[in-house]
Design an enzyme around this catalytic site. Structure first.
Site, PDB file in Angstrom:
ATOM      1  CG  ASP A   1      28.948  19.939  45.514  1.00 45.01           C
ATOM      2  OD1 ASP A   1      28.955  19.758  44.298  1.00 45.01           O
ATOM      3  OD2 ASP A   1      29.944  19.756  46.235  1.00 45.01           O
TER       4      ASP A   1
HETATM    5  N1  DQQ Z   1      32.398  20.129  44.968  1.00 41.55           N
HETATM    6  C1  DQQ Z   1      32.837  18.783  45.227  1.00 41.55           C
HETATM    7  C2  DQQ Z   1      33.170  18.823  46.683  1.00 41.55           C
HETATM    8  C3  DQQ Z   1      33.765  20.168  46.845  1.00 41.55           C
HETATM    9  C4  DQQ Z   1      32.919  21.019  45.973  1.00 41.55           C
HETATM   10  C5  DQQ Z   1      31.810  17.752  44.861  1.00 41.55           C
HETATM   11  C6  DQQ Z   1      33.637  22.159  45.300  1.00 41.55           C
HETATM   12  O1  DQQ Z   1      34.059  17.806  47.074  1.00 41.55           O
HETATM   13  O2  DQQ Z   1      33.747  20.595  48.204  1.00 41.55           O
HETATM   14  O3  DQQ Z   1      31.144  18.087  43.672  1.00 41.55           O
HETATM   15  O4  DQQ Z   1      32.776  22.904  44.481  1.00 41.55           O
END
Ligand code: DQQ
Length: 580
Positions: free
Chosen positions: A64
């Site tokens: 992300d």
């Molecule tokens: N990636 C998810 C999120 C989390 C993060 C979404 C953890 O919900 O915080 O891809 O790497």
């Protein structure tokens, strides 16, 4: 029934595991062991498949985008990053800076596990610019080793006079938000940018209630330190866990200007986006926000039914920010790989960020429009133009005279008559992806399929089709336009996960015109239909159409003529990309 490839099955298993595990990131030992025993095709690890102008660190796993922000002349992008390898794990907030959102310099990670409330993970979050101009970062910390128990933390710049914001401090009052009452502590994460009115800050945290209801909890604070949950969530829907919520105002006056997150007013609508953990796609609605009641209501009552997506391809966990320098709202999104974990380990890298997109409300008020930030055009080099070229049924035309493995293509099509449009199968009328699966680029149609074959080999044995197809729906005078990316022939490497991706385009094609823009970058094809009404990002891994061997064609596999009124293709230069 289509036989699912090994990778597709692996994805299904992963989705099932996700549901059982109740958290979005688990290390899939079995999958990786299985994957690791398989030979990696040499073409997959060809460095010419690493993207050239999409955001990417020199190596390892990326997911992300986090807390994009603008500070003292610099754009900052933080992102979920594994410093130790090309699979998810050991996550820190990597940090890069840029003055144009295109050329990037990597700095040291900004946020790493270091306090009890983030000791076992620093997960996603957002930035808020405080009234004195200081950025604050809110992020999810994992504070237990055995379960992914989640709390929300805050961090501030150690030295506000450093425009690069290299060091961040976590104050002693962390965590600032903990899951209380009936909140599921293992599904409680990804705080949004906060907004302020009537002396109160608000932010959202994504979660799931009663096992199936995606929720965005509202927290309020006067001092940015003590946060209290509002009893009713801002919004909820029976979709499963909401990851990475994003909530922001957009102007409803037909303009492109973005709004700072706290702005409100009579000509302001709101967008609520959630990343659906069960589907791994980003869905949004446009609606109204009642500040007093702290309630958001989508304009379209059916909107929560998986209706609008930022992107109908591989695009997840996205986040917007307001850019005060150019008064626009910019969207970042993560595009994962579509090959196997063992391929990723062999490549030494996995994941990219999509090209940042400017987003604004369509004059209809019903959806957003998205367009690559204007700065990307600075990378355009040598170009070739075609004008007023009729493409006959079954014909294809090569665009020659430039390299197209790394290119930007803008094309306007003209279709003179809708008379030959295919009837729309009512069973597929609301499922663009299945419709495209059934009527892919190779299936001859009436009006279309027409569009581009990109990353194509000389014999066209390998090619990724990005195209439109027009249908006639019973009782509906307006033709239905489908935009589709069909990568099923994109590579001779067997068993890649290469589904067709598609979305409907809300445009009146009976006026005879439609446009397409594709950003081609070695292993990514990111396309914008009808001026950014429908967007599709696909990851593809050609084995022949690599580097100088990649070709570009315009094709028409329908029964009516299609005219390319204008096409320009540019070679794209490589920007500074984190030292790679
Ligand atoms: N990636 C998810 C999120 C989390 C993060 C979404 C953890 O919900 O915080 O891809 O790497």
């Amino acid at each position: 029934m289509r036989v699912l490839g090994r990778v597709a099955w692996a994805w299904l298993v992963v989705l099932l595991l996700l549901q059982l595990a109740g958290a979005s990131h688990v290390v899939y030992d079995d999958l990786e062991v299985e994957a690791a025993t398989e030979a990696v095709p040499p073409s997959i690890i060809d460095s010419l498949l690493r993207t050239g102008y999409h955001f990417q660190p020199p190596k390892n796993w990326v997911n992300d985008p986090n807390a994009p922000l603008y500070y003292k002349g610099w754009y900052h992008l933080f992102y979920q990053y594994n410093p130790k390898g090309a699979v998810w794990g050991n996550i820190v907030w990597a940090h890069s800076v840029s003055q144009d959102l295109i050329n990037w310099v990597a700095l040291e990670p900004a946020i790493e596990p270091s306090i009890p409330s983030d000791k076992y993970g620093c997960w996603s979050g957002s930035a808020t610019t405080l009234p004195d101009g200081t950025p604050a970062i809110m992020y999810t910390g994992v504070n237990r080793p055995d379960v992914n128990y989640q709390v929300q933390n805050v961090a501030y710049p150690r030295n506000k006079s450093d425009p690069l914001l290299r060091k961040w401090t976590k104050p002693a009052h962390n965590p600032i938000i903990v899951p209380e009452g009936s909140i599921n502590a293992t599904q409680f994460r990804d705080p949004t940018t906060a907004w302020r009115a009537d002396g109160h800050w608000r932010l959202l945290v994504g979660s799931v209630a009663r096992g199936t209801r995606g929720v965005a909890y509202v927290y309020r604070s006067r001092d940015f330190k003590r946060w209290t949950r509002v009893r009713r969530p801002l919004h909820s829907a029976p979709t499963g866990m909401w990851e990475c919520p994003d909530f922001y105002p957009v102007t409803a006056d037909g303009g492109r200007a973005g709004l700072e997150t706290s702005v409100s007013g009579p000509r302001v609508k709101y967008v609520l986006k959630n990343s659906l953990d069960l589907r791994r796609y980003d869905y949004y609605t446009v609606g109204t926000y009642d500040r007093k009641a702290e309630q958001y209501v989508p304009d379209d009552p059916a909107g929560d039914d998986h209706h609008l997506r930022y992107d109908y391809g591989n695009f997840y966990a996205s986040k917007t920010f307001y850019d005060p320098a150019k008064r626009r709202r910019i969207l970042w999104g993560w595009a994962n790989e579509s090959d196997t974990a063992s391929d990723d380990v062999a490549k030494g890298w996995a994941g990219i960020q999509a090209i940042p997109r400017t987003v604004w409300l369509d004059p209809s008020g019903k959806q957003l429009l998205q367009w690559p930030i204007e700065e990307v055009e600075a990378l355009r080099g040598k170009s070739v133009t075609l004008k007023n070229r009729v493409i006959k049924p079954g014909e294809h035309v090569e665009v020659t005279g430039l390299q197209t493995a790394q290119a930007d293509v803008e094309v306007s099509f003209e279709v003179s008559s809708m008379a030959g449009a295919e009837p729309l199968d009512p069973a597929l009328a609301s499922d663009a992806q299945r419709l495209c699966g059934a009527r892919g680029a190779g299936v001859t149609g009436g009006v279309g399929p027409f569009g581009l074959w990109v990353l194509a080999s000389a014999d066209r044995e390998e090619r990724t089709a990005v195209f439109f197809r027009v249908f006639r729906a019973a009782g509906n005078k307006k033709p239905v336009v489908l935009m589709c990316t069909d990568p099923t022939k994109s590579s001779l490497v067997p068993n890649l996960y290469q589904p067709t991706f598609a979305g409907f385009v809300d445009t009146d094609i009976s006026k005879g015109k439609i446009s397409l823009r594709s950003l081609i970058d070695r292993s990514v094809v990111e396309s914008f239909g009808a001026g950014g009404k429908t967007c599709i990002l696909s990851r593809v891994y050609p084995s022949l159409a690599i580097g100088k061997n990649a070709r570009l064609y315009v094709f028409n596999n329908g029964k009516s003529d299609v005219k390319v009124s204008h096409l320009t293709a540019w070679e794209m230069k490589k920007p500074l990309m984190n030292g790679a």
